[in-house]
Design an enzyme around this catalytic site. Sequence first.
Site, PDB file in Angstrom:
ATOM      1  N   GLU A 113       0.943  -1.115   0.192  1.00  0.00           N
ATOM      2  CA  GLU A 113      -0.143   0.055  -0.100  1.00  0.00           C
ATOM      3  C   GLU A 113       0.827   1.276  -0.074  1.00  0.00           C
ATOM      4  O   GLU A 113       1.001   1.924  -1.178  1.00  0.00           O
ATOM      5  CB  GLU A 113      -1.045   0.013   1.212  1.00  0.00           C
ATOM      6  CG  GLU A 113      -2.108   1.125   1.266  1.00  0.00           C
ATOM      7  CD  GLU A 113      -3.510   0.634   1.811  1.00  0.00           C
ATOM      8  OE1 GLU A 113      -3.627  -0.246   2.419  1.00  0.00           O
ATOM      9  OE2 GLU A 113      -4.101   1.666   2.001  1.00  0.00           O
ATOM     10  N   GLU A 127      -2.107   1.043  13.136  1.00  0.00           N
ATOM     11  CA  GLU A 127      -3.162   1.249  12.399  1.00  0.00           C
ATOM     12  C   GLU A 127      -4.510   1.106  13.406  1.00  0.00           C
ATOM     13  O   GLU A 127      -5.332   1.852  13.042  1.00  0.00           O
ATOM     14  CB  GLU A 127      -3.409   0.399  11.070  1.00  0.00           C
ATOM     15  CG  GLU A 127      -4.333   0.757  10.196  1.00  0.00           C
ATOM     16  CD  GLU A 127      -4.340  -0.099   8.947  1.00  0.00           C
ATOM     17  OE1 GLU A 127      -3.507  -0.908   8.783  1.00  0.00           O
ATOM     18  OE2 GLU A 127      -4.614   0.315   7.836  1.00  0.00           O
TER      19      GLU A 127
HETATM   20  C1  RAM Z   1      -6.561   1.859   4.598  1.00  0.00           C
HETATM   21  C2  RAM Z   1      -5.521   2.510   5.645  1.00  0.00           C
HETATM   22  C3  RAM Z   1      -5.356   3.964   5.455  1.00  0.00           C
HETATM   23  C4  RAM Z   1      -6.789   4.650   5.313  1.00  0.00           C
HETATM   24  C5  RAM Z   1      -7.775   4.078   4.481  1.00  0.00           C
HETATM   25  C6  RAM Z   1      -9.122   4.411   4.520  1.00  0.00           C
HETATM   26  O1  RAM Z   1      -5.903   2.034   3.394  1.00  0.00           O
HETATM   27  O2  RAM Z   1      -5.919   2.429   6.720  1.00  0.00           O
HETATM   28  O3  RAM Z   1      -4.751   4.794   6.530  1.00  0.00           O
HETATM   29  O4  RAM Z   1      -6.886   6.252   5.322  1.00  0.00           O
HETATM   30  O5  RAM Z   1      -7.733   2.889   4.476  1.00  0.00           O
END
Ligand code: RAM
Length: 934
Positions: A522, A797
């Site tokens: 990502e 996260e």
């Molecule tokens: C995931 C990650 C990122 C967030 C998006 C919506 O890809 O958690 O940090 O902003 O979702």
Amino acid sequence: MGIPSVNNKISRLLQVVVITITLFSCGKNQGVSHAQSTNSLAPIQLKVGAGAINPVGYYDPAPSFSWKIPADSTATFQSAYQIQVASSLDSLKNKADLWDSHKVLTDSNAWINYQGTPLTSRQIVYWRVRYWDETNQQSDWSPINIFELGLLDNTQWQGEWIRHPDTGETITFKKGTSKEFSNTLYRPQYLRTQFSGKPNVQKARLYVTAKGVFKPYLNGQAIGNDTMTPGWTPYKQRIETLTYDVTDKILTGNNVLGAILAEGWYTGRILSPQKRDVPAPYFLAQLEISYDNGQTQVITSNKDWRATHNGPIQMAGNYDGEFYDQSKEMPGWAAANFDDSSWNTVITQTIDPKVELEPKRHAPVRNIKTLPAQQLVSQNDGAIIFDMGQNMVGVPKVNIPVIKGQKVQLRFSEALEHDKFYVKNLRSAKVTDYYLPSQTGMTEYQPTFTFHGYRYVEISGHDTSKTPSTSWIKAVVQHSDFDVYENFESSHPKLNQLQRNITWGLRSNFYDIPLDCPQRDERLGWTGDAQVFAAPSMYMADVYSFWSAWLKTVREEQADNGRVPNFIPTKQNKHTKGASSGWGDAVTVIPWELYQLTGDKRILVDNFEMMTKWLDYHKSQSKDYISNMQSFQDWLQPFPEGEGRAGRRGDTDKSLISTAYYARSVEYTAKTSKVLGKTELAQQLEQLHQQIKTAYRQAFYDNDLKVIKGSSTQTSYLLPLEFELFDSNEKEVAQKHLLNEFKESKHHLRTGFLGTPLLAPVLQKMGKSDLMFELLFKETYPSWFYSINNGATTTWERWNSYSLTEGYNSESMNSLNHYAYGAVAKWFYQGILGIKPLVPGFKKISVEPQFNTKLTSAKGHYQTPQGKISINWELKGTHITVDLTIPKNTQAELNLPTIKNLVIRQNNQPILFSDPIPKLLPGRYLITGESISL
Ligand code: RAM
């Protein structure tokens, strides 16, 4: 920049005459006042633009200038300044030929716009500044600073893009079990050209960039300490270029200019495997040499260059890692006398005038520091695991015993699970480096064109007959090159650990652009994460230019209808669809908050149009002032009602969140319009804000202010309280509802990405800092300390990303290095230390530390545009001592409503203040008193 008209020329001539006269008289004055001027010291910390110090290859031909009054100067305030700008050292001393501001009466010491003769590519510009203090005493001139412009537009580039004619290779990706498709993988390529240098080089500059990532070489030596250059911009619109001073690297006789070129973000995959059709990487260079005799020589990338893909780096990708084949090393490939006859002739591509080549706007990613391995964790089946002691980002540097022909494999992981190596949360990112030795013995290796987010490294394939040692491996930490302040410390070890974790989250994810995470497939510039973390990060590191550079990219990626993609840059070949409230609002929130912290109006000027376009998009998604914009909502809120993916967005109603953010964006754009003198628009927007507010109140709350759409959550009250969406007479009721939410959650937070940053400011304004301390010091899930109790060295996260007993959360989206929840750090500075700007740029500061029995002391500092404010408070029982230093050219308001018997001393002398909020001038103060609230 146009050609100056005749009138302009005449007026400039007149100006020159005036300048000469003024200078003459100034000179006289200077002589007379010399004795005085030694009292107030010369300005220091001179900067151009958003924070560059003596930059080479600068991008802006009309930058602003900033400086500070030194702390030991006798001056307290600045009453005037003079800036002089010249095209040479001599002229600067005799007659500033580019610009002389003359004496300007103002106390502004930052963001003064250049207003002189237009500057051009390559120009070396000398500047200095002096100030007058509050008694009109003149300081000495500052040391002379320099900035040198890069190649400012495409017409300056004489060469062509080049690459190896055939570097592509088809590979098959499997996505899950069902989908399979082919893509082209581009092998790294080595490029070189030879040229003849002459003696007496006066100046040599290498201007260089790539579609891809590159490392330049000159006469066998790598140039610079930068990595993964040119970084990540919307390549179809703008590619950044680098400038290197190579004056002392040009040889008389044969020289070789070379480069290694790899995929990077340009052709490398973005997100999980997907069908993509991206062009091969290309390289562009222009080496300009000037000799003492006035001759110049220009070497460009062109059809005469040679290329091979048979070098040692055989494969390199951001997500997947690097493959290095030692047998393919080519000693001397970037130096003279190397036989490149087996190499190919490159193919070329002309420079597209529509793709802007622009000097890099902020410092590149560099190897910042090296961490030693902490521990050899285990040794099983030929695989050894090292603990580097810190989750972070960069590459390893190994020095290990290897056996000829036996491939060494390096894998990376953020945390072990029950002592086992764990890589599942990396998803499709292979994050593996391979080294194939051609000789037996100790070998050194450090990957070049990849980066990993990790704490643990597993090495296998090495010579297992040798006893492993922690000296075998080091971690090279990389991030965009800026100062990290490390400027907060308290009496509580876990709070300090949290501060360190948040700082490591910052280091790890400020990788040319703000990333959400640095390890899995990502690593994207998610706008929502940036929205909540930009302001906190400004307190922790010198990142103004980092943000202002990324905002340029955001402007470029905004769609015509104002839509702001969810992550920026978007994918190379595919424009992402959709937008999200709280994410796209980054375009109003970040410029406004940067302005608050810097006082630099340019950040507003540059982003104003983007802000208004975003309001258009908001409008298109709303009916009767209620927004129905899509949203990731209160992302990853704990204990959601839905399970798995469905629960990710939390329980606060989507439209409630979107409408609240609609209001916030309108509010910030209205304020921006006002600052920029657009009064009419400001009024219209204020009216619109009022309409949204009224609609919001009606649509989402009943008469008693209970939530009527979606669930009642902490965030459903935090948003309107922080964004001031309730009338003042209703605030108290809303606050009660919020406190009730906390009661129900046993004083735990229940907030995700959007709600969490609002906890501290809302609670402090409610006079409930004690509750914020309680949330902050909570040990059980969900809380910040819960992650620390489970071994975190970065912010996660999810509130429950990992636990020592259960291991990783099995959700596929689970990073241990995400900065969003680190947004709370802003309160360490604004709350615990209590340093807040009262006017944009901190010329007036509010000092309002929040004392609590959970801490016996806290100290820290912050570099405002005027200088360093530092505070150190201690609590003994109810007795409080505060050691406070207010920087020059600044006023501070000391707000200690819960302290009685307040005594403020300067130089051991008590000072009398009648005001309950004493106004402090620059200087050091010792403050004592008794708390009535503890
Ligand atoms: C995931 C990650 C990122 C967030 C998006 C919506 O890809 O958690 O940090 O902003 O979702």
